[in-house]
Design an enzyme around this catalytic site. Structure first.
Site, mmCIF file in Angstrom:
data_model
loop_
_atom_site.group_PDB
_atom_site.id
_atom_site.type_symbol
_atom_site.label_atom_id
_atom_site.label_comp_id
_atom_site.label_asym_id
_atom_site.label_seq_id
_atom_site.Cartn_x
_atom_site.Cartn_y
_atom_site.Cartn_z
ATOM 1 N N TRP A 133 24.595 -25.301 57.103
ATOM 2 C CA TRP A 133 24.498 -25.677 55.686
ATOM 3 C C TRP A 133 25.677 -26.592 55.344
ATOM 4 O O TRP A 133 26.818 -26.277 55.685
ATOM 5 C CB TRP A 133 24.526 -24.408 54.832
ATOM 6 N N ASP A 214 26.130 -14.824 57.057
ATOM 7 C CA ASP A 214 25.710 -15.432 55.799
ATOM 8 C C ASP A 214 24.224 -15.114 55.635
ATOM 9 O O ASP A 214 23.400 -15.588 56.413
ATOM 10 C CB ASP A 214 25.942 -16.951 55.850
ATOM 11 N N LYS A 250 17.630 -17.046 46.297
ATOM 12 C CA LYS A 250 16.282 -17.366 46.766
ATOM 13 C C LYS A 250 15.359 -16.146 46.726
ATOM 14 O O LYS A 250 14.255 -16.220 46.172
ATOM 15 C CB LYS A 250 16.334 -17.922 48.196
HETATM 16 C C1 PLA Z 1 22.837 -20.787 54.430
HETATM 17 C C2 PLA Z 1 23.201 -20.814 52.980
HETATM 18 N N1 PLA Z 1 24.271 -20.087 52.560
HETATM 19 C C3 PLA Z 1 24.631 -20.065 51.264
HETATM 20 C C4 PLA Z 1 23.934 -20.778 50.314
HETATM 21 C C5 PLA Z 1 24.457 -20.715 48.893
HETATM 22 O O1 PLA Z 1 23.541 -20.339 48.008
HETATM 23 P P1 PLA Z 1 23.981 -19.773 46.573
HETATM 24 O O2 PLA Z 1 25.437 -20.018 46.389
HETATM 25 O O3 PLA Z 1 23.138 -20.536 45.590
HETATM 26 O O4 PLA Z 1 23.651 -18.325 46.638
HETATM 27 C C6 PLA Z 1 22.796 -21.561 50.692
HETATM 28 C C7 PLA Z 1 21.989 -22.351 49.660
HETATM 29 N N2 PLA Z 1 21.523 -23.601 50.153
HETATM 30 C C8 PLA Z 1 20.526 -24.354 49.369
HETATM 31 C C9 PLA Z 1 19.304 -23.519 49.135
HETATM 32 C C10 PLA Z 1 21.056 -24.771 48.018
HETATM 33 C C11 PLA Z 1 22.391 -25.459 48.102
HETATM 34 O O5 PLA Z 1 22.560 -26.365 48.948
HETATM 35 O O6 PLA Z 1 23.238 -25.044 47.325
HETATM 36 C C12 PLA Z 1 20.133 -25.573 50.182
HETATM 37 O O7 PLA Z 1 19.366 -26.404 49.678
HETATM 38 O O8 PLA Z 1 20.569 -25.651 51.364
HETATM 39 C C13 PLA Z 1 22.432 -21.567 52.050
HETATM 40 O O9 PLA Z 1 21.365 -22.275 52.465
#
Ligand code: PLA
Length: 401
Positions: A133, A214, A250
């Site tokens: 991510w 995570d 989510k």
């Molecule tokens: C692996 C992972 N960890 C943590 C988070 C953090 O989410 P939160 O803080 O909203 O609980 C995301 C969210 N990733 C998303 C869904 C959104 C983003 O980038 O913030 C994504 O599109 O990858 C994630 O994909």
């Protein structure tokens, strides 16, 4: 004049910036496959029925106030969150070896955990998957850790580079921190098999590598909360220590409520008490204490078996819709005889498909077809519907021929 006159314009976030570009596009056929946020078949955000019911109960409760929560957050929420991920029968919970603090969703849980480790753990290097991510490296660098990568994805097979993973973790300094996606790896959608998880666990424990899980998609990948927690529970079962960041963005659709939890599974109850006390010193000067509304919704649902069951049904519905989008996209490409092997679309799991399209092809699809996705070729399957799949398939077909 301004004291900030010399300030540079910052670039848009690689993920959240896709939505900014999408919103500016006037095209009636535009499709947003960027941010991993669930959309219904009609392309609309979803507030779960069970969440609306929980909110109604909270609003109707006359004794409900808006006082500060403790620094560690809503106690009910913390206990129930630990049970959700570790299992109601978890030995670590029975032995009071888990310190849990409510944090600002997954991101906040990762950041608080990173800051805690930078202050109190002897090894400041964290190994994160390649790719991972996009926000992970920044969260941990700013927390004060040194970020390194371990091989994870093999572009040739579009699967797990398991040998590379074992080699990289095998050569990490003993005691190093290792970030692990509990399920539904973002952005690749590729997860280790249970047997591979067991090999990873053995290697990590043999080198005293510290797991930092995570979990942003529990229940969202397979549709089963317990199945999606199996990797985590294997590590807890061996009695070792670990960190765990949970997000309800989510799987409960609470994106903007910023609801999450950081749990640290410790070697003894006595250590867990001291860990919690030190976590409070990280949180208090950062945001003091967390928001009450979202955590109250989660606690209301998790503590009532009927509402919990209703949640699992709605959760499975979301997971199943994403799986059906995978099959429909795969079929649409087959119908078009689009060059290439697209079976990874139905093999990958969770919110995203790592298409294998390169940044030029992504740019082409944005310009010519108004398809919005991250430049690494990731698409959020939740952004698709029966109506938009043909348009995406046409765009992919054009991009690769
Ligand atoms: C692996 C992972 N960890 C943590 C988070 C953090 O989410 P939160 O803080 O909203 O609980 C995301 C969210 N990733 C998303 C869904 C959104 C983003 O980038 O913030 C994504 O599109 O990858 C994630 O994909």
């Amino acid at each position: 004049s301004s004291v900030f006159a010399g300030l540079a314009q910052a670039p848009e976030d690689p993920i959240l910036g896709v939505t900014v570009a999408y919103n500016k596009d006037p095209s009636p056929v535009k499709v947003n496959l960027g941010v991993g946020a669930y959309r219904t078949e009609e392309g609309k955000p979803l507030v779960l029925n069970v969440v609306r019911r929980a909110e109604q109960m909270l609003i109707n409760n006359p004794s409900r106030v808006k006082e500060y929560l403790p620094i560690t957050g809503l106690a009910d929420f913390n206990k129930l969150s630990a049970k959700l991920i570790f299992g109601a029968d978890s030995p670590a919970i029975q032995e009071n070896r888990v310190a849990t603090v409510q944090c600002l969703s997954g991101t906040g849980s990762l950041r608080v955990g990173g800051e805690f480790l930078a202050r109190h753990y002897h090894e400041r290097t964290i190994y994160i998957p390649q790719p991972t991510w996009g926000n992970h490296p920044k969260v941990f660098t700013l927390a004060g850790l040194t970020v390194r990568s371990y091989r994870y994805y093999d572009p040739a097979t579009r699967g797990l580079d398991f040998q590379g993973l074992l080699e990289d973790l095998g050569s990490a300094p003993s005691g190093a921190i290792v970030l692990l996606h509990a399920c539904a790896h973002n952005p690749t959608g590729v997860d280790p098999t249970l047997d591979q998880w067991e090999q990873i666990r053995q290697l990590m424990r043999s080198k005293a590598l510290l797991p930092f899980f995570d979990s942003a998609y529990q229940g969202f990948a397979s549709g089963s909360l317990d199945q999606d927690a199996q990797s985590v529970r294997m590590f807890v079962a061996d009695g070792g220590e670990l960190l765990m960041a949970q997000s309800y963005a989510k799987n409960m659709g609470l994106y903007g409520e910023r609801v999450g939890a950081l749990s640290i599974v410790c070697g003894s109850a006595d250590v867990a008490v001291r860990v919690e006390s030190q976590l409070k010193l990280v949180i208090r000067p950062m945001y003091s204490n967390p928001p009450i509304h979202g955590a109250s919704i989660v606690a209301t649902i998790l503590k009532d078996s009927a509402m919990f069951n209703e949640w699992t049904v709605e959760l499975k519905g979301m997971a199943d819709r994403i799986i059906s989008m995978r099959q429909q996209l795969f079929d649409a490409l087959k119908t078009r005889e689009t060059p290439g092997d697209w079976s990874h679309i139905i093999k990958q799991i969770g919110m995203f498909t790592f298409t294998g399209l390169n940044s030029d092809q992504v740019a082409f699809m944005r310009q010519e077809y108004h398809i919005y996705m991250t430049s690494d070729g990731r698409i959020s399957m939740a952004g698709l519907s029966g109506r938009t799949i043909p348009h995406l398939a046409d765009a992919i077909h054009a991009a690769v021929t």
